[in-house]
Motif scaffolding. Structure first.
Motif, short mmCIF file in Angstrom:
data_model
loop_
_atom_site.label_atom_id
_atom_site.label_comp_id
_atom_site.label_asym_id
_atom_site.label_seq_id
_atom_site.Cartn_x
_atom_site.Cartn_y
_atom_site.Cartn_z
N ILE A 74 0.85 -1.21 0.00
CA ILE A 74 0.00 0.00 0.00
C ILE A 74 0.88 1.25 0.00
CG2 ILE A 74 -1.60 1.36 1.43
CD1 ILE A 74 -2.86 -1.45 2.22
N LEU A 75 1.91 1.28 0.84
CA LEU A 75 2.79 2.45 0.88
C LEU A 75 3.54 2.62 -0.45
CD1 LEU A 75 4.24 2.43 4.51
CD2 LEU A 75 2.35 3.79 3.61
N HIS A 76 3.93 1.50 -1.04
CA HIS A 76 4.61 1.56 -2.34
C HIS A 76 3.67 2.18 -3.38
CE1 HIS A 76 6.01 0.01 -6.26
NE2 HIS A 76 7.21 0.20 -5.74
N GLY A 169 -14.65 15.08 11.04
CA GLY A 169 -13.94 15.56 9.86
C GLY A 169 -13.35 14.41 9.06
N PRO A 170 -12.29 13.77 9.62
CA PRO A 170 -11.64 12.69 8.88
C PRO A 170 -12.53 11.45 8.75
CG PRO A 170 -10.23 13.54 10.66
CD PRO A 170 -11.60 14.10 10.88
N THR A 171 -12.30 10.70 7.68
CA THR A 171 -12.85 9.35 7.55
C THR A 171 -11.90 8.43 8.32
OG1 THR A 171 -13.84 9.81 5.40
CG2 THR A 171 -13.32 7.50 5.87
N VAL A 172 -12.46 7.52 9.11
CA VAL A 172 -11.65 6.71 10.03
C VAL A 172 -11.82 5.22 9.71
CG1 VAL A 172 -11.29 6.10 12.47
CG2 VAL A 172 -11.88 8.45 11.84
N VAL A 173 -10.69 4.50 9.66
CA VAL A 173 -10.72 3.06 9.41
C VAL A 173 -10.06 2.34 10.59
CG1 VAL A 173 -10.14 1.20 7.80
CG2 VAL A 173 -10.49 3.53 6.93
N TYR A 174 -10.83 1.42 11.19
CA TYR A 174 -10.34 0.62 12.32
C TYR A 174 -9.65 -0.63 11.76
CZ TYR A 174 -10.70 -2.52 16.41
OH TYR A 174 -10.45 -3.40 17.43
N THR A 175 -8.36 -0.80 12.11
CA THR A 175 -7.54 -1.88 11.55
C THR A 175 -6.95 -2.73 12.67
OG1 THR A 175 -5.61 -0.41 11.54
CG2 THR A 175 -6.92 -0.47 9.53
N ALA A 182 -7.90 -5.21 2.05
CA ALA A 182 -9.37 -5.15 2.08
C ALA A 182 -9.86 -3.92 2.85
CB ALA A 182 -9.93 -6.43 2.70
N LEU A 183 -9.27 -3.66 4.02
CA LEU A 183 -9.69 -2.50 4.82
C LEU A 183 -9.29 -1.19 4.15
CD1 LEU A 183 -9.07 -3.66 8.49
CD2 LEU A 183 -11.26 -3.08 7.45
N GLY A 199 -14.76 -0.52 9.08
CA GLY A 199 -13.97 -1.69 9.48
C GLY A 199 -14.76 -2.62 10.36
N PRO A 200 -14.10 -3.65 10.92
CA PRO A 200 -14.81 -4.64 11.73
C PRO A 200 -15.42 -3.99 12.97
CG PRO A 200 -12.42 -4.95 11.87
CD PRO A 200 -12.66 -3.92 10.81
N GLN A 201 -16.55 -4.56 13.40
CA GLN A 201 -17.18 -4.04 14.62
C GLN A 201 -16.28 -4.32 15.81
OE1 GLN A 201 -20.22 -2.26 14.83
NE2 GLN A 201 -19.66 -2.20 12.67
N SER A 202 -16.02 -3.27 16.57
CA SER A 202 -15.19 -3.45 17.75
C SER A 202 -15.97 -4.22 18.82
CB SER A 202 -14.79 -2.08 18.29
OG SER A 202 -14.35 -2.21 19.62
N ARG A 203 -15.27 -5.06 19.56
CA ARG A 203 -15.94 -5.77 20.66
C ARG A 203 -15.88 -4.97 21.96
NH1 ARG A 203 -11.06 -8.10 19.73
NH2 ARG A 203 -9.72 -8.49 21.52
#
Length: 204
Positions: A74-76, A169-175, A182-183, A199-203
């Motif tokens: 992804i960084l590449h 403000g920001p869009t946030v992705v839980y990883t 995929a995320l 992202g996945p539902q946090s427990r």
């Protein structure tokens, strides 16, 4: 003619961009999001880090640090794919050992002779303790001139994703297991969704 071909390519890419906005800043946490183990887990070892042939780093005790998920690719892509030419890549980290983290950034390879350091915008690499990562995000906005709504943020800890989502403000992705392809793609495809955590539902 070549000129006509170039113009049609430009028109096509402009149409695609018009349909789907891309984030102007992609902001990554480090510990547990880009790499593992976390820097505090290396206490008793730590710097200097040695580059290994398998793409990992070893600290002075021989403990290996590796990139998580699809972070390397992804960084590449963020550095080399022309579609990201108008975007910056930034860091929002509360890492316990900023000096070690900066050394890892300089040494981790993302392919084709590029290091993480070549991808992250240096003046938007925010690594320090704070009450919340909203501090880091505001600093990145101030330094880059990019609006918070044009940012996407990746983190593996729910306290951080909640804090940044709360900025509306920001869009946030839980990883939780680091940044996977995929995320990453889910975050980019849903962007912009200020105030939401993708992202996945946090427990918790």
């Amino acid at each position: 003619s070549l000129l006509q071909e170039l113009q049609s390519v430009r028109i096509l890419s402009f149409t695609e961009m018009a349909d789907k906005p891309l984030p102007k800043a992609l902001v990554f946490d480090l510990d547990g999001c880009c790499w593992d183990p976390e820097m505090y887990q290396l206490w008793g070892g730590g710097a200097p880090f040695k580059e290994n042939k398998d793409g990992t780093l070893s600290d002075k005790k021989g403990t290996k640090v590796h990139l998580l998920g699809d972070v390397k690719n992804i960084l590449h892509e963020l550095k080399t794919d022309p579609k990201w030419a108008g975007s910056i890549v930034a860091v929002a980290s509360t890492c316990d050992e900023p000096r070690w983290a900066k050394e890892c950034i300089r040494k981790f390879s993302v392919g084709d002779g590029l290091k993480m350091f070549d991808v992250f915008q240096e003046d938007c690499t925010e690594i320090y303790k704070a009450n919340g990562k909203d501090t880091h995000m505001r600093e990145i906005a101030k330094k880059s001139g990019i609006d918070l709504t044009d940012m996407i943020f990746f983190d593996n800890q729910t306290n951080n994703t909640s804090c940044v989502a709360g900025m509306k403000g920001p869009t946030v992705v839980y990883t939780p297991e680091g940044v996977t392809r995929a995320l990453f793609e889910e975050g980019i495809s849903k962007f912009p969704v200020p105030g939401q955590v993708i992202g996945p539902q946090s427990r918790w």
